[in-house]
Design an enzyme around this catalytic site. Sequence first.
Site, short mmCIF file in Angstrom:
data_model
loop_
_atom_site.label_atom_id
_atom_site.label_comp_id
_atom_site.label_asym_id
_atom_site.label_seq_id
_atom_site.Cartn_x
_atom_site.Cartn_y
_atom_site.Cartn_z
N GLY A 294 10.25 -6.60 -6.51
CA GLY A 294 10.54 -7.73 -5.39
C GLY A 294 9.92 -7.20 -3.84
N SER A 295 10.69 -7.39 -2.80
CA SER A 295 10.12 -7.11 -1.56
C SER A 295 10.16 -5.36 -1.02
CB SER A 295 11.26 -7.54 -0.54
OG SER A 295 11.38 -8.99 -0.63
N THR A 296 10.62 -4.73 -2.01
CA THR A 296 10.47 -3.20 -2.00
C THR A 296 8.93 -2.74 -1.94
OG1 THR A 296 10.57 -2.65 -4.28
CG2 THR A 296 12.78 -2.71 -2.88
N SER A 352 11.24 -9.70 5.92
CA SER A 352 10.64 -9.93 4.52
C SER A 352 9.94 -11.03 4.17
CB SER A 352 11.94 -9.61 3.62
OG SER A 352 11.42 -9.60 2.28
#
Length: 428
Positions: A294-296, A352
């Site tokens: 994901g956004s990590t 994000s």
Amino acid sequence: LTRIFFLTVIQNVHYTTLSKTNRQKILPIAPIRGLIYSSDGVILAENKPTYSLEVIPEKIPDIDQLISKLREIIHIDDKDVERFKRLSNKKRRFERVPLRINLNENEVALFSINRHLFSSVDVVEGFNRHYPLGREFVHSVGYVSRIDENDLKKISKLGLDSNYSATNHIGKLGIEESYESYLHGEVGFQKVEVNAEGRVIRVIERTDAKPGKNIYLTIDLSLQKVAIESLNNKKGAIVAMDPRNGEILTFVSSPSYDPNAFSSGIDNQLYQSLLSSKEKPLINRVIQGKYPPGSTIKPFLGLIALENGIKNVEEEVWCPGWFSLEGHEHRYRDWKKQGHGYTNLSKAIIQSCDVFFYKLAYELGIDQIYKGLSRFSFGQASGLDINDERIGLLPSREWKRRSKNEAWFPGETVILGGGIPVPVRLIV
């Protein structure tokens, strides 16, 4: 007279030695296993005194008859008998095998009164591994369980047969397994005199066992509890690291299970229920679960872009809430429907912004992304000191060609998201 003189004088040393050999035995003494603590000094793995009823199968002509007589004074259920027979098949017949474990004081007293009726049965005092916060730490601390055939082969291969001659349990998972040599200690020995039945009369000589060393984990108990409460028994994993020194502060996989069942001898029914559970509690999701990052992954893509001159810190991108490849109608949506407007790298990371990184991934291309993420060790083991970590997936052109016999498409670069790492990989 000549024969008597020969035996009593000339051969005195020889027969005296044989006599002593028949009356003396060297018995191993099991070392006390080291304790495991949290970073704030809370005991996570300890040794509790226990009493077990142990039998030497070689000296029992009729095991079933013996069990029947023992049942008249001590409770022995069918599961105890099943475990005893299973262990008997794995051990040599002259070795002691536990028939009942965790006897209480009343049961010990009852057997002591009737001990003269059972020449090859003894109550043996020992220690059982206990985990006070079992469910909360099982995936990091692990557990010990009875030594099986595979363990015996490993022990023999390492030349440690003597050091495990009095040990019944060995680390199977987690810290208990990884630091087995550190926690186990060194076996001791005692020379004893025994009677015709093999019972010890007196100790002639003794070398004490050396206890195993204690271990302090870096995991913080209060943070661990917060992570557990956050997951609320749902499937998932939480791992946190101190960026200043790399210490793991929280290590939680959910749902969990009680390791004490394994250390005391888990019955087959309970074990099968854990194996077949839809929740899969035995899986250590921190090091074995594979999840899209994901956004990590966005900060990593930003660093790769800066290093390769694809973007600078102030350069802005227009985000209308979606992104499309040139010549394609499909829209890759942003989480913010109305979009983020003009967005630079800093704003894109803070908010994000999906569209910013869709474009960035496309501009970088799969080859540069693969090369850049490889430098951060994606697709490799984390080096965490717990065994059985699964290697996450870092896709590339070669990987897709090899695994699927297909070419890589531009749209796959847009939604790549950095592959499918295990959770611990993202923090180290």
